[in-house]
Design a protein around this motif. Structure first.
Motif, PDB file in Angstrom:
ATOM      1  N   VAL A 291      84.609  58.507  43.321  1.00 60.49           N
ATOM      2  CA  VAL A 291      83.375  57.742  43.121  1.00 60.49           C
ATOM      3  C   VAL A 291      83.377  56.496  44.003  1.00 60.49           C
ATOM      4  O   VAL A 291      82.363  56.153  44.620  1.00 60.49           O
ATOM      5  N   LEU A 292      84.517  55.822  44.077  1.00 60.29           N
ATOM      6  CA  LEU A 292      84.615  54.613  44.896  1.00 60.29           C
ATOM      7  C   LEU A 292      84.340  54.911  46.360  1.00 60.29           C
ATOM      8  O   LEU A 292      83.469  54.282  46.983  1.00 60.29           O
ATOM      9  N   VAL A 293      85.065  55.848  46.935  1.00 61.24           N
ATOM     10  CA  VAL A 293      84.952  56.109  48.370  1.00 61.24           C
ATOM     11  C   VAL A 293      83.614  56.745  48.716  1.00 61.24           C
ATOM     12  O   VAL A 293      82.982  56.381  49.718  1.00 61.24           O
ATOM     13  N   PHE A 294      83.152  57.682  47.891  1.00 59.34           N
ATOM     14  CA  PHE A 294      81.840  58.277  48.151  1.00 59.34           C
ATOM     15  C   PHE A 294      80.756  57.206  48.065  1.00 59.34           C
ATOM     16  O   PHE A 294      79.820  57.179  48.861  1.00 59.34           O
ATOM     17  N   GLY A 295      80.894  56.312  47.084  1.00 60.61           N
ATOM     18  CA  GLY A 295      79.934  55.215  46.960  1.00 60.61           C
ATOM     19  C   GLY A 295      79.943  54.316  48.184  1.00 60.61           C
ATOM     20  O   GLY A 295      78.883  53.938  48.696  1.00 60.61           O
ATOM     21  N   LEU A 296      81.127  53.977  48.679  1.00 56.63           N
ATOM     22  CA  LEU A 296      81.213  53.120  49.869  1.00 56.63           C
ATOM     23  C   LEU A 296      80.591  53.804  51.083  1.00 56.63           C
ATOM     24  O   LEU A 296      79.913  53.157  51.894  1.00 56.63           O
TER      25      LEU A 296
ATOM     26  N   LEU B 104      80.113  45.544  41.788  1.00 58.14           N
ATOM     27  CA  LEU B 104      79.469  46.241  40.671  1.00 58.14           C
ATOM     28  C   LEU B 104      79.952  47.685  40.568  1.00 58.14           C
ATOM     29  O   LEU B 104      80.093  48.218  39.456  1.00 58.14           O
ATOM     30  N   LEU B 105      80.208  48.307  41.702  1.00 61.90           N
ATOM     31  CA  LEU B 105      80.758  49.665  41.695  1.00 61.90           C
ATOM     32  C   LEU B 105      82.123  49.682  41.012  1.00 61.90           C
ATOM     33  O   LEU B 105      82.419  50.570  40.204  1.00 61.90           O
TER      34      LEU B 105
ATOM     35  N   GLY C   1      85.431  50.970  36.286  1.00 57.03           N
ATOM     36  CA  GLY C   1      86.352  50.497  35.256  1.00 57.03           C
ATOM     37  C   GLY C   1      85.840  50.731  33.856  1.00 57.03           C
ATOM     38  O   GLY C   1      86.573  51.191  32.972  1.00 57.03           O
ATOM     39  N   LEU C   2      84.569  50.425  33.622  1.00 54.69           N
ATOM     40  CA  LEU C   2      83.998  50.605  32.294  1.00 54.69           C
ATOM     41  C   LEU C   2      83.890  52.072  31.911  1.00 54.69           C
ATOM     42  O   LEU C   2      84.111  52.446  30.754  1.00 54.69           O
ATOM     43  N   SER C   3      83.559  52.916  32.874  1.00 58.33           N
ATOM     44  CA  SER C   3      83.289  54.322  32.574  1.00 58.33           C
ATOM     45  C   SER C   3      84.508  55.226  32.678  1.00 58.33           C
ATOM     46  O   SER C   3      84.625  56.206  31.935  1.00 58.33           O
ATOM     47  N   LEU C   4      85.425  54.921  33.600  1.00 60.74           N
ATOM     48  CA  LEU C   4      86.535  55.832  33.889  1.00 60.74           C
ATOM     49  C   LEU C   4      87.909  55.173  33.779  1.00 60.74           C
ATOM     50  O   LEU C   4      88.923  55.837  33.988  1.00 60.74           O
ATOM     51  N   GLY C   5      87.944  53.884  33.452  1.00 62.56           N
ATOM     52  CA  GLY C   5      89.213  53.170  33.469  1.00 62.56           C
ATOM     53  C   GLY C   5      90.077  53.335  32.238  1.00 62.56           C
ATOM     54  O   GLY C   5      91.273  53.024  32.277  1.00 62.56           O
ATOM     55  N   GLY C   6      89.510  53.828  31.150  1.00 61.67           N
ATOM     56  CA  GLY C   6      90.240  53.896  29.888  1.00 61.67           C
ATOM     57  C   GLY C   6      91.523  54.704  29.906  1.00 61.67           C
ATOM     58  O   GLY C   6      92.534  54.280  29.342  1.00 61.67           O
ATOM     59  N   PRO C   7      91.551  55.881  30.543  1.00 59.19           N
ATOM     60  CA  PRO C   7      92.773  56.699  30.477  1.00 59.19           C
ATOM     61  C   PRO C   7      93.970  56.131  31.242  1.00 59.19           C
ATOM     62  O   PRO C   7      95.113  56.312  30.809  1.00 59.19           O
ATOM     63  N   THR C   8      93.727  55.468  32.380  1.00 57.37           N
ATOM     64  CA  THR C   8      94.855  55.063  33.237  1.00 57.37           C
ATOM     65  C   THR C   8      94.844  53.587  33.629  1.00 57.37           C
ATOM     66  O   THR C   8      95.788  53.117  34.268  1.00 57.37           O
ATOM     67  N   GLY C   9      93.809  52.866  33.288  1.00 53.52           N
ATOM     68  CA  GLY C   9      93.710  51.488  33.766  1.00 53.52           C
ATOM     69  C   GLY C   9      93.144  51.392  35.161  1.00 53.52           C
ATOM     70  O   GLY C   9      93.134  50.318  35.753  1.00 53.52           O
TER      71      GLY C   9
END
Length: 239
Positions: A147-152, A171-172, A177-185
């Protein structure tokens, strides 16, 4: 210093600031007797998003401000960056992350002595999974970095107003972090995890435990694979 040297230095400086502010928010929220103690996950994700924004502002006038080996690799695969600079950038990013983490240790003296939980102390520096499952943890990091790299890459096709791009990137990071950060930080950045983990290993931190090298490959391999996949998929986008 030539243009290439300036760009390499900008990656060192930018990643230093990124980790200083990013690990700094984790220290503030986690360490005993910190005034920010207990502020929670939302504060951490906002802090990391702001850390990215500020770090990009402080370094992008000298270079592309990747501040992340996975981003450098993804940009090179997509044809937006020179392969010859990938390794120098990765070295600079990792060294910057080490120094940034060391400064966090200095800034938060003597709160380390007040914190007895070894996992909390390591968590200031490096990521750890909520539930340890190496393959699943790696996939989570892959997805977040995709998501990060595709977004960039998508942002390169948008004409933002001058000076706005670092805010959008921040914001990305918050969104991931809010949506996908829970499992691994959500490391989503090999240098962000490896550099501070090395600092944790080397520094005489009060009450620290092991640096959990058994997990350290996950926030390296997952983000790199996510960046590669994002760059490959981007190649099929009709632009």
């Amino acid at each position: 210093m030539g243009t290439t040297g300036v760009q390499i230095f900008s990656e060192f400086l930018g990643t230093l600031i990124l980790v200083l502010l990013g690990d700094g928010i984790v220290a503030g929220v986690s360490l005993n007797k910190s005034k920010a103690k207990g502020a929670g996950w939302v504060a951490i994700t906002l802090g990391w998003g702001l850390a990215v924004t500020i770090a990009v502002y402080m370094s992008s006038f000298m270079g592309p401000a990747h501040l992340n080996p996975a981003v450098s690799i993804g940009m090179a695969i997509s044809g937006n960056f020179e392969w010859s600079l990938v390794i120098p950038f990765i070295i600079a990013q990792t060294l910057g992350a080490i120094v940034g983490a060391m400064i966090v240790w200095i800034a938060y003296q003597p709160l380390w002595q007040e914190t007895k939980d070894e996992a909390v102390i390591l968590g200031v520096f490096a990521t750890a999974p909520a539930v340890r499952s190496y393959f699943s943890n790696m996939i989570t990091e892959l997805i977040g970095t995709f998501v990060l790299v595709f977004g960039l890459l998508a942002f390169t096709q948008t004409a933002f107003a001058d000076g706005v791009n670092p805010i959008i990137v921040g914001l990305l990071i918050v969104s991931i972090g809010l949506s996908l950060g829970g499992p691994t930080g959500y490391a989503i950045n090999p240098a962000r995890d490896l550099g501070p983990r090395i600092a944790h290993q080397l520094l005489p931190i009060a009450n620290k435990g092991q640096s959990d090298w058994a997990y350290s490959w996950v926030p390296i391999v997952g983000p790199i694979l996510g960046a590669i996949l994002a760059a490959v998929v981007w190649g099929f986008v009709p632009i």
